[in-house]
Design an enzyme around this catalytic site. Sequence first.
Site, PDB file in Angstrom:
ATOM      1  CD  GLU A  86      -1.417   0.344   3.614  1.00 50.20           C
ATOM      2  OE1 GLU A  86      -2.206  -0.428   3.915  1.00 50.20           O
ATOM      3  OE2 GLU A  86      -1.056   1.233   4.413  1.00 50.20           O
ATOM      4  CB  CYS A 118      -3.030  -4.027   6.090  1.00 50.88           C
ATOM      5  SG  CYS A 118      -2.542  -2.183   6.461  1.00 50.88           S
ATOM      6  CG  HIS A 240      -3.514  -6.254  10.012  1.00 56.48           C
ATOM      7  ND1 HIS A 240      -2.338  -6.000   9.348  1.00 56.48           N
ATOM      8  CD2 HIS A 240      -4.318  -5.187   9.853  1.00 56.48           C
ATOM      9  CE1 HIS A 240      -2.217  -4.584   9.459  1.00 56.48           C
ATOM     10  NE2 HIS A 240      -3.320  -3.953   9.612  1.00 56.48           N
TER      11      HIS A 240
HETATM   12  N1  COA Z   1      -1.284   3.216  30.431  1.00 50.15           N
HETATM   13  C1  COA Z   1      -1.842   2.108  29.883  1.00 50.15           C
HETATM   14  N2  COA Z   1      -2.627   2.395  28.637  1.00 50.15           N
HETATM   15  C2  COA Z   1      -2.964   3.624  28.271  1.00 50.15           C
HETATM   16  C3  COA Z   1      -2.157   4.673  28.909  1.00 50.15           C
HETATM   17  C4  COA Z   1      -1.435   4.577  29.970  1.00 50.15           C
HETATM   18  N3  COA Z   1      -0.934   5.323  30.562  1.00 50.15           N
HETATM   19  N4  COA Z   1      -2.972   5.687  28.174  1.00 50.15           N
HETATM   20  C5  COA Z   1      -3.510   5.339  27.144  1.00 50.15           C
HETATM   21  N5  COA Z   1      -3.715   3.806  27.157  1.00 50.15           N
HETATM   22  C6  COA Z   1      -4.351   3.165  26.586  1.00 50.15           C
HETATM   23  C7  COA Z   1      -5.890   3.417  25.900  1.00 50.15           C
HETATM   24  O1  COA Z   1      -6.615   3.396  27.158  1.00 50.15           O
HETATM   25  C8  COA Z   1      -6.017   2.761  24.715  1.00 50.15           C
HETATM   26  O2  COA Z   1      -6.464   1.476  25.023  1.00 50.15           O
HETATM   27  P1  COA Z   1      -8.024   1.084  24.570  1.00 50.15           P
HETATM   28  O3  COA Z   1      -8.184   1.217  23.133  1.00 50.15           O
HETATM   29  O4  COA Z   1      -7.936  -0.479  24.943  1.00 50.15           O
HETATM   30  O5  COA Z   1      -8.754   1.580  25.531  1.00 50.15           O
HETATM   31  C9  COA Z   1      -4.627   2.980  24.131  1.00 50.15           C
HETATM   32  O6  COA Z   1      -3.690   2.887  25.038  1.00 50.15           O
HETATM   33  C10 COA Z   1      -4.713   3.858  22.911  1.00 50.15           C
HETATM   34  O7  COA Z   1      -4.950   5.199  23.685  1.00 50.15           O
HETATM   35  P2  COA Z   1      -5.610   6.324  22.806  1.00 50.15           P
HETATM   36  O8  COA Z   1      -6.019   7.292  23.724  1.00 50.15           O
HETATM   37  O9  COA Z   1      -6.758   5.476  22.070  1.00 50.15           O
HETATM   38  O10 COA Z   1      -4.507   6.640  21.616  1.00 50.15           O
HETATM   39  P3  COA Z   1      -4.422   7.321  20.354  1.00 50.15           P
HETATM   40  O11 COA Z   1      -5.753   8.442  20.394  1.00 50.15           O
HETATM   41  O12 COA Z   1      -3.118   7.930  20.309  1.00 50.15           O
HETATM   42  O13 COA Z   1      -4.807   6.562  19.249  1.00 50.15           O
HETATM   43  C11 COA Z   1      -4.280   4.725  17.644  1.00 50.15           C
HETATM   44  C12 COA Z   1      -4.221   5.186  19.071  1.00 50.15           C
HETATM   45  C13 COA Z   1      -3.896   3.202  17.456  1.00 50.15           C
HETATM   46  C14 COA Z   1      -5.981   4.684  17.147  1.00 50.15           C
HETATM   47  C15 COA Z   1      -3.677   5.527  16.833  1.00 50.15           C
HETATM   48  O14 COA Z   1      -2.213   5.138  16.983  1.00 50.15           O
HETATM   49  C16 COA Z   1      -3.807   5.381  15.349  1.00 50.15           C
HETATM   50  O15 COA Z   1      -4.752   5.809  14.741  1.00 50.15           O
HETATM   51  N6  COA Z   1      -2.894   4.512  14.692  1.00 50.15           N
HETATM   52  C17 COA Z   1      -3.299   4.115  13.197  1.00 50.15           C
HETATM   53  C18 COA Z   1      -4.376   3.700  12.867  1.00 50.15           C
HETATM   54  C19 COA Z   1      -4.479   1.964  13.389  1.00 50.15           C
HETATM   55  O16 COA Z   1      -3.586   1.520  13.273  1.00 50.15           O
HETATM   56  N7  COA Z   1      -5.628   1.426  13.202  1.00 50.15           N
HETATM   57  C20 COA Z   1      -5.830  -0.110  13.547  1.00 50.15           C
HETATM   58  C21 COA Z   1      -6.899  -0.568  12.524  1.00 50.15           C
HETATM   59  S1  COA Z   1      -6.190  -0.898  10.911  1.00 50.15           S
END
Ligand code: COA
Length: 401
Positions: A86, A118, A240
């Site tokens: 991709e 992906c 994945h």
């Molecule tokens: N200790 C432990 N866990 C913690 C934490 C801490 N201090 N702070 C946050 N977390 C956890 C959150 O609770 C969350 O877990 P949950 O989803 O099980 O509730 C996780 O860490 C991520 O936190 P979040 O606030 O959602 O992070 P973010 O807004 O930075 O986004 C992604 C995380 C993965 C959505 C982001 O990195 C992203 O958009 N990635 C690309 C898209 C992707 O990979 N998509 C997946 C499908 S293909």
Amino acid sequence: MTGNGVSGTVGIHDLSFATTRFVLPHTELALHNGADIAKYHIGIGQRAMSVPAVDEDIVTMAAAAAAPVVARHGTDGIRTVVLATESSIDQAKAAGVYVHSLLGMPSAIRVVELKQACYAGTAALQFALGLVHRDPAQRVLVIATDVAKYDPDSPGEATQGAAAVAMLVSADPALVRVEEPSGLFTADVMDFWRPNYREAALVDGQESISAYLQAVEGVWKDYREKGGRALGEFAAFCYHQPFTKMAYKAHRHLLHCCGEDTDDAVVDRVLGRTTAYNTVIGNSCTASVYLALAALLDDADDLSGRPVGFLSYGSGSVAEFFAGTVVPGYREHLRTAAHREAVFRRRPIDYAACRELRAHSLPADGGDHLVPTQTEGPYRLAGISRHKRLYEARCGLSRHP
Ligand code: COA
């Protein structure tokens, strides 16, 4: 054949992966953005991400992954190379043609590139299986290769990564026999996309998580309706893994939908051995589900004869669930030492160096430009001239002009 059937004896005969010269530990990202490191290590299940050198890209990683496969098995019977990505480098020419050249493969081969976020690595695998079913004397080289790139300081930044997996698909495979049926699911969602004018992908993170979970439900329903195995039959599940915690979310969701126990120990037993590479490489997109397989085969106790479930998801979205049975004697054919070496030999960098590498792009002025030598890998992007990428092989194999 449908209904829990081993579909002939066709499947994955060899598997090899390659990743990048550099690695950014998540501790460095947390130092930069002030995040609690537990968010990365526990919250998303990531510890480090592979970062390409300026002279690495999807072609050099793909060639590095495929070279050991070609060295071990030769090219006899390979009449097709399918490269899934991709993070394509050209809108017309298939990246696999460069790989074919770098590996010195014969001209009597068709080469094509596949795209669907992906998921495309699994499309490539399924197309390869079909070709081998049609003519079991043929073998197909399948390569999944990607660089996951998001905007700096965006939430996606923590889920970058890069790697390539090469698989030789053949009759009478040495590693995994792939079974019929597959469960399939497609839905038009805008959870992740990359318009042609952008180098970095755009993502709606929460939407992508819920779209993934919806796809898990969809593929499982279709898989079971088509006569697939029951959940309890599987020794492990390769998901994945855009971040490894996503596999846990997905499997818990599947168990919940099936009315099964979602206890941590239950989930960990079938996923725990699949995350070792993805957690330190980061999102390798099309390669990710097959890095999960590499980790499982390299790390788990003997899986001979055991069924493994594969859940491939590509945003946008397309997903597929299928089963494979691990072939007795598979351990003699693994590349465990080389895989671990590929991970451990990466050079750690700090956030500033990562950002500089990420900002680098090839000049688009049509002039002649050399690319500085950074990688120590067997293939490198040497320069660009009149808009043509120039690659070189360092290991005495063919040299691309
Ligand atoms: N200790 C432990 N866990 C913690 C934490 C801490 N201090 N702070 C946050 N977390 C956890 C959150 O609770 C969350 O877990 P949950 O989803 O099980 O509730 C996780 O860490 C991520 O936190 P979040 O606030 O959602 O992070 P973010 O807004 O930075 O986004 C992604 C995380 C993965 C959505 C982001 O990195 C992203 O958009 N990635 C690309 C898209 C992707 O990979 N998509 C997946 C499908 S293909």
